[in-house]
Design an enzyme around this catalytic site. Structure first.
Site, mmCIF file in Angstrom:
data_model
loop_
_atom_site.group_PDB
_atom_site.id
_atom_site.type_symbol
_atom_site.label_atom_id
_atom_site.label_comp_id
_atom_site.label_asym_id
_atom_site.label_seq_id
_atom_site.Cartn_x
_atom_site.Cartn_y
_atom_site.Cartn_z
ATOM 1 N N PHE A 52 54.241 33.917 33.020
ATOM 2 C CA PHE A 52 53.778 35.289 32.827
ATOM 3 C C PHE A 52 52.867 35.636 33.990
ATOM 4 C CE2 PHE A 52 51.012 38.706 31.567
ATOM 5 C CZ PHE A 52 51.886 39.603 30.974
ATOM 6 N N LYS A 55 40.936 39.639 36.145
ATOM 7 C CA LYS A 55 40.265 39.552 34.850
ATOM 8 C C LYS A 55 38.772 39.267 34.961
ATOM 9 C CE LYS A 55 44.444 38.343 32.234
ATOM 10 N NZ LYS A 55 44.672 39.640 31.600
ATOM 11 N N ASP A 71 48.281 31.268 40.460
ATOM 12 C CA ASP A 71 47.920 32.457 39.694
ATOM 13 C C ASP A 71 46.827 32.051 38.701
ATOM 14 O OD1 ASP A 71 47.620 34.523 37.895
ATOM 15 O OD2 ASP A 71 49.761 34.921 37.679
#
Length: 425
Positions: free
Chosen positions: A146, A274, A233
Site C-alpha cells: 500500500f 504523516k 516507504d
C-alpha cells in the site's frame, strides 16, 4: 452559537452522507477535539485513540509545540509558492537532512505525492545514471503493498477495491512476494532494466505484516549488488512509530535514533509523510543523496504548496518533539509490553490467534474469515468501551496509539481490549 457548534453526531454523519463522496467507511463516531492520546466526540465522550490518524499523530493530538509553531508562522507568511525563496524552507531542509542523514530533501504535501516523486526520481536516475534504455525502466514492488491511491500507484496494487474500473494502468512495475529474498534476487537477476525496489519496512495496510528482522538489510545488500535503488516507504512506519527513528533500523541497538547511518539498511531514497508534521499539517518529503537527487532540474517536478513556510516550521517542531521526548524509545518499550500482554490473553483465546508488530504499530488477527464482520463488530464494541481502532483486511485489527502513551494508560487500554474480546469468545 452557530449551528456547527451545536451539531450532533447523527447530524454530522448525515451531512457527510448527503454532501460528501462516499470514498470512506468510517466508524460511526464524530470527533470534535483531541489532546495527547485522547479524542472527544461532539457529545463529550472521551476515547483512547488507537489509530493515530494512521500513524500521523505519533506526537499526540494537538501537541502544543507543533501547534504553536504552526500558529506563529501562519500569522507571518503561509505561502509563496516556489516562484520565490522563503526564509523557512532552507532551514527546514538543513534540519531534516541532518536529522535523517541525507544530502537533499524534496518537499511535498501528501504521502502519495511523495511516492510519485520517488518513482520519478528513480526513473530519471535509471536513464541518466544507470543507462537503462528510455521507457524501459522497471521498479520492483511487493505483493499486498500500500503506497497510496493515485493512478500510478494503484497500477501495482493487489487491492481490487482500489483498482477495479480505474484503468488503464501505468506500466513499469514488477511484483514479488514480500519478505522473500529469493524472489527478489531472481527478479533482479532476470531483469537488467530494474531501476529500484520500492518497499514498506512493515506492510501496515496489509495487516501490520512484519518481515524477518534481516529482510530490510539483506534486501538493501541485493539492491547494492545489482545497482538498483533501495526505496523505503516510511510514510506510516517512520518517525519513531516502530521503536526506532526509521523502521529500516529493524532490531538494531541504536535505541531509536541512529547516529551512525551504516548501522542499518540505509535507503537510497527515503519517503516520509504523516508524522513528519505530527498530524497538524500536510507535509511529506523525499530524501536522497546528491548523486540521486541532482537528476531533478528546475521545472521537472514540483508543487505549489510543497515547501511552504508553515510546513517547514511544523515539520521541524514535530521532529524536535520526537527527539526531545524520546518517543522512539517509548514506542519500543511499550510495544514490547503490549505484545506480551496480548500474548497472555491469546494463550486461552478462541477469538484471537496472533498479535504481531513492532514498537507501537501492532495488529491482532481475529479467528474468522476475511469476509466476516467480526473484526468490525469488535471495533464497534471497543468504541462503546472508550477505545477507537479500525479493522484492515477484514479480520485484522490494527492498534497504533500516539507515542506519548504511558505505561499506566497502555495497561488500561489492554484491559479494555481484552474485556471486549471476551464478549466475542
Amino acid at each position: 452559537m452557530s449551528v456547527i457548534d451545536t451539531i450532533t453526531s447523527n447530524e454530522a454523519i448525515a451531512l457527510e452522507e448527503k454532501y460528501g463522496a462516499h470514498n470512506y467507511h468510517p466508524l460511526p463516531v464524530v470527533l470534535e477535539r483531541g489532546e495527547g492520546v485522547y479524542v472527544w466526540d461532539v457529545e463529550g465522550k472521551r476515547y483512547f485513540d488507537f489509530l493515530s490518524a494512521y500513524s500521523a499523530v505519533n506526537q499526540g493530538h494537538c501537541h502544543p509545540r507543533i501547534v504553536g509553531a504552526m500558529n506563529e508562522q501562519a500569522q507571518k507568511l503561509t505561502l509563496t509558492s516556489r516562484a520565490f525563496y522563503n526564509d523557512v524552507l532552507g532551514q527546514y531542509e538543513k534540519y531534516a537532512t541532518s536529522y535523517f542523514g541525507f544530502d537533499k530533501l524534496l518537499p511535498m504535501n501528501t504521502g502519495a505525492e511523495a511516492v510519485e516523486t520517488a518513482i520519478k526520481i528513480c526513473r530519471k536516475w535509471a536513464y541518466e545514471k544507470k543507462g537503462i534504455p528510455e521507457e524501459k525502466a522497471q521498479i520492483i514492488v511487493c505483493e499486498n503493498n500500500f503506497h497510496g491511491r493515485t493512478t500510478t500507484i494503484i497500477s501495482f496494487s493487489n487491492d481490487e477495491g482500489a483498482r477495479k474500473n480505474f484503468g488503464p494502468y501505468t506500466p513499469g512495475f514488477v511484483k514479488v512476494a514480500y519478505d522473500d529474498l529469493q524472489a527478489l534476487e531472481e527478479t533482479l537477476k532476470e531483469n537488467k532494466n530494474v531501476a529500484g525496489f520500492l518497499v514498506e519496512p512493515i506492510q501496515g495496510e496489509a495487516g501490520v505484516y512484519t518481515p524477518a528482522d534481516d529482510y530490510m538489510l539483506k534486501a538493501k545488500e541485493l539492491c547494492n549488488k545489482y545497482d538498483v535503488l533501495f526505496i523505503a516507504d516510511e510514510i506510516q512506519t517512520g518517525i519513531a512509530r516502530t521503536g526506532a527513528l526509521l523502521a529500516v533500523c529493524g532490531s538494531c541497538s541504536c535505541e531509536g535514533h541512529c547516529e551512525r547511518q551504516e548501522t542499518y539498511s540505509r535507503p537510497d531514497i527515503l519517503i516520509l509523510g504523516k508524522a513528519l508534521s505530527g498530524g497538524a499539517y500536510p507535509v511529506s518529503a523525499v530524501l536522497a543523496d546528491n548523486a540521486i537527487m541532482n537528476v531533478i532540474k528546475p521545472g521537472q517536478h514540483g508543487s505549489t504548496f510543497g515547501g511552504n513556510p508553515v510546513a517547514g516550521k511544523v515539520a521541524m517542531a514535530a521532529l524536535e518533539v520526537v527527539k526531545d521526548e524520546h518517543l522512539a524509545q517509548n514506542a519500543r518499550k511499550l510495544g514490547e509490553l503490549f505484545r506480551a500482554e496480548m500474548n497472555k490473553y491469546i494463550e486461552n483465546s478462541g477469538i484471537v490467534h496472533l498479535v504481531r508488530g513492532r514498537g507501537l504499530l501492532n495488529a491482532i488477527v481475529i479467528n474468522d474469515t476475511e469476509d466476516s464482520s467480526t473484526a468490525w463488530d469488535i471495533c464497534m464494541a471497543l468504541k462503546e468501551h472508550g477505545l477507537l481502532a479500525k479493522p484492515t483486511h477484514g479480520n485484522i485489527i490494527r492498534f497504533a496509539p500516539p507515542l506519548v502513551m504511558t505505561k499506566d494508560k497502555l495497561l488500561q487500554c489492554v484491559q479494555i481490549i481484552t474485556r471486549t474480546l471476551k464478549d466475542f469468545e
